[in-house]
Structures are given as structure tokens and as C-alpha cells.
Design an enzyme around this catalytic site. Structure first.
Site, short mmCIF file in Angstrom:
data_model
loop_
_atom_site.label_atom_id
_atom_site.label_comp_id
_atom_site.label_asym_id
_atom_site.label_seq_id
_atom_site.Cartn_x
_atom_site.Cartn_y
_atom_site.Cartn_z
N GLU A 154 78.86 26.99 43.33
CA GLU A 154 79.61 26.24 42.31
C GLU A 154 80.15 27.13 41.21
O GLU A 154 80.20 26.77 40.04
CB GLU A 154 78.75 25.12 41.68
N HIS A 177 51.00 35.45 42.37
CA HIS A 177 50.29 35.23 43.62
C HIS A 177 49.87 36.54 44.29
O HIS A 177 49.06 36.52 45.23
CB HIS A 177 51.16 34.44 44.60
N THR A 213 80.16 31.56 40.45
CA THR A 213 79.12 32.55 40.17
C THR A 213 78.75 32.55 38.69
O THR A 213 79.53 32.12 37.83
CB THR A 213 79.58 33.96 40.55
N ARG A 273 42.48 31.44 41.48
CA ARG A 273 42.24 32.86 41.79
C ARG A 273 41.44 33.50 40.66
O ARG A 273 41.75 33.33 39.47
CB ARG A 273 43.57 33.57 41.97
N GLN A 318 45.64 38.47 29.94
CA GLN A 318 46.83 38.40 29.09
C GLN A 318 48.12 38.62 29.88
O GLN A 318 49.14 37.95 29.63
CB GLN A 318 46.72 39.43 27.97
N ILE A 367 80.87 26.07 54.11
CA ILE A 367 81.01 24.66 53.77
C ILE A 367 79.71 23.92 54.07
O ILE A 367 79.30 23.79 55.24
CB ILE A 367 82.19 24.02 54.54
N GLY A 403 49.71 39.50 46.81
CA GLY A 403 50.06 39.61 48.22
C GLY A 403 50.34 38.26 48.87
O GLY A 403 51.19 38.15 49.76
#
Length: 392
Positions: free
Chosen positions: A372, A347, A374, A277, A288, A164, A349
Site C-alpha cells: 500500500e 525467545h 512503501t 523462561r 534489565q 495481486i 534460539g
């Protein structure tokens, strides 16, 4: 009202809604984002932020103005939830569970219940959530075992609720019970109360979670808990399931909006990192393999947002929207999971490091596919409505 007057009124409403969304954006950047990493990593309940949410009127976002709320349309509320979830999804849960309870009272409660409870909900003086799930009953709500037995002018409640939201910090809950355990069909014996904490109502434990930190999830125990007859929503027994379904329509739009927010946050982090990066002498977005991921991520966000807007607009009109809300919830939450994983991969590592936002998004997103209702249940509901709308 003339057409010109109606257009003027609509323009004023849109301007008011724009100002509210702008204020939410400023608050999130100024007061929330700088604290998120510390609060989330240490699983600290954001008391100060909750007080700010009260001051902003967020606990009364969709409560009608006549009862002290902001009276916002569900479509505007969904945009607020998306913005909050882009910064920290846990805050949206603190509001959503509370507003589902308020939404049920506003739609299904008696006028006396509305006038007593909604103003207190709107200020956050009385806040809490939805108590449906039980240890042996999640998706199958008709299998709940918590009972309420009528004794004079009150009911005596016994049973357990689990997972809850706001269970520890909240003070009142929309509590689903069996008032007639022998009823056939089972839903005819279900009722719902607004239950405030007191004698016989206790929190047994806080439940630890993989993600969704900060907000408290708890197990609630009812042992000969007395709730006044006046807190029976609608004033009659047997409409508890209808109350729950009504609230879950708003809940699913909310969870869809959270999915959009998390998917958008993952995309934002991925785009930013792909520009910073470099490998093999160029930013990685020029490779690509990375560009393909970014293209898919952006498409998922846009499609999720449009599906969520469609479901929220149906709620605005007061239409039945289980079909639209189910689709929005299904697609947006799966998009959040996929985008969080793609952001982590982009990202490399660093995506596995707790120093970066994407690690939190990766832990938060899976909850959305469960909460709410599955996503497996959403698929079944969508298919059922599809067949109903296309009879042989």
C-alpha cells in the site's frame, strides 16, 4: 433529531459494534487460531475459514446497509483487522483487497454500479481485489502500461498486473488502465474498471513469498480481454488515479491496523515467554536487558494504535486523511518489524524455530513496510503535506 435521540442512537451503534467485535474474538479463538500453524507453514489457502468469513459478513464490513453490507465505520473495521492480524495477518489481506475494491465502487461508482456490484461484494459471491501494480511499475502508478481501447460498447484490455492479492481465488478486480496513453499529465489518461475473470483474463502464476502465506499473490495477464463499458467506474474516463488514491486511503489504514496486530502479537508472545523462561535463578523479564525491550515494545504498540485510530476516525468523518494514514501506516508497520525482531531475540534460539509463533511474525512483518505504498513514499507524502500546511 433531538439531542437525546442522537445519544440513544449512538449508544445503540456502539453496543452493536461491541457485539460484533466480541463475536470476531470468539471466532478467532475457536475456529482460526488452532489451524494457523498448519495452514501457514504449508501455504494452504484457508477455504473453510473464508466461508466462515462470508457468514460473518466480513466481505461486506464497510459496505452500506442499503447495499447488503454491515455498514461499519472504518474505525470499527480497523479494530477488526487488528484483531485478525494478531492471530493471522494473511486473513486480513483476503478481506482488505476485496474491500478496497468495494470502497472504490461505493465512493466513485455510479448508482447503477453500486446496485449491481455492492450486494454481490457484500455476500462474497463476487470477491477479489485491487489490480494496480505491474512488473515495471510499483510506486509510480502513472507509469503503468496496461491499456484499454474503446471498441463499440466495450473496451479491449491488454497488459500484465503482478503481486495481486486474491489473484487466483478472486473473481473480480478493480483494474487500473491507460485509456489515453498520450495524456499529459499522465494521470488524466488513467481509468479504472471492475473486471471479472473471463476470456482473455488469465492467471499466469502464483508468486512464492517469504511470509504472508495462505493468501494467494499472483500475476494476471490480459490479452484482448473485453470489459463492458458499464464497468468503467464512475462512467467516465480519466478518473482512475482518483479511484486508486481513494481506495489506498482505506488500504493504508488497514495496513496500519495490521501493523498494530502483528506488533501486539509479538509483544504478547514476548511477555508470555519472559515469564516462563528462567536464567540465573529468575524469570528473564526481571533482567534489565529484557525489561527494556518489553517497555519499548509496549510503547510502540500503544502509539501505533492511537495513530491508527486517528486516521480511521478521519475516514469516519469523510475527511482527507493521507497525512494521518501515512503516519499511521509508517509508524505501525515499522513497529511491527521492530517488535517481531525484539520478540525473536527475547525467545533466543527458540525464536528461530518454526514451532514458535514469533518466527512467523518475523517473516510477515516486513511486507507491511512495502504494501500500500512503501514507507519511504509515506515519509515523502507526510513531508509534502507538512509543507503545504505550513507555507513560508
Amino acid at each position: 433529531m433531538t439531542a437525546d435521540a442522537a445519544r440513544t442512537l449512538e449508544a445503540e451503534r456502539l453496543e452493536q459494534e461491541r457485539m460484533i467485535l466480541d463475536s470476531i474474538d470468539r471466532w478467532l479463538e475457536r475456529d482460526v487460531r488452532p489451524q494457523v500453524m498448519h495452514l501457514e507453514h504449508n501455504d494452504i489457502y484457508p477455504d473453510d475459514i473464508v466461508e466462515q468469513m462470508k457468514a460473518l459478513g466480513l466481505f461486506g464490513a464497510i459496505i452500506d446497509e442499503e447495499y447488503g453490507g454491515l455498514g461499519l465505520r472504518p474505525s470499527v473495521y480497523a479494530k477488526i483487522i487488528e484483531r485478525i492480524s494478531t492471530v493471522w495477518m494473511s486473513l486480513s489481506g483476503i478481506i482488505n483487497s476485496h474491500l478496497i475494491m468495494a470502497f472504490i465502487v461505493q465512493r466513485k461508482g455510479t448508482e447503477a454500479q453500486k446496485r449491481e456490484l455492492l450486494p454481490r461484494f457484500a455476500t462474497g459471491e463476487l470477491r477479489g481485489g485491487l489490480a494496480l501494480t505491474e512488473p515495471d511499475c510499483g510506486t509510480d502508478l502513472q507509469a503503468i502500461r496496461t491499456t484499454a481501447r474503446k471498441v463499440g460498447d466495450h473496451y479491449v484490455v491488454n497488459g500484465t498486473k503482478t503481486w495481486i492479492s486474491n489473484g487466483i481465488k478472486g473473481s473480480a478486480f478493480a483494474l487500473l488502465v491507460k485509456t489515453d496513453p498520450a495524456a499529459d499529465p499522465r494521470h488524466k489518461g488513467m481509468s479504472m474498471f471492475i473486471a471479472e475473470k473471463g476470456d482473455g483474463f488469465r492467471v499466469s502464476r502464483k508468486l512464492e513469498k517469504l511470509g504472508y502465506k495462505g493468501i494467494d499473490s499472483a500475476e494476471l495477464i490480459f490479452e484482448n480481454y473485453k470489459v463492458p463499458e458499464s464497468r468503467l467506474i464512475g462512467g467516465v474516463e480519466g478518473v482512475g488515479m482518483a479511484c486508486a488514491i481513494s481506495g489506498l486511503e482505506l488500504g493504508r489504514v488497514n495496513v496500519a491496523a495490521r501493523g498494530v496486530g502483528v506488533a501486539q502479537a509479538a509483544l504478547d508472545e514476548a511477555v508470555k515467554y519472559s515469564q516462563q523462561r528462567q536464567t540465573f535463578g529468575k524469570p528473564i523479564h526481571q533482567h534489565q536487558a529484557i525489561a527494556l525491550k518489553l517497555g519499548d515494545m509496549a510503547t510502540r504498540v500503544m502509539a501505533s494504535r492511537l495513530l491508527t485510530e486517528q486516521a480511521a476516525n478521519a475516514l469516519d468523518r469523510g475527511d482527507r486523511c493521507d497525512y494521518e494514514a501515512g503516519m499511521a501506516k509508517l509508524f505501525a508497520t515499522e513497529s511491527a518489524v521492530e517488535n517481531s525482531l525484539d520478540a525473536m531475540r527475547i525467545h533466543g534460539g527458540y525464536g528461530y524455530s518454526k514451532e514458535f509463533v514469533v518466527e512467523r511474525l518475523y517473516r510477515d512483518a516486513p511486507l507491511l513496510c512495502i504494501g500500500e505504498g512503501t514507507n519511504e513514499i509515506q515519509r515523502l507524502l507526510i513531508a509534502r503535506r507538512l509543507i503545504e500546511n505550513n507555507p513560508a
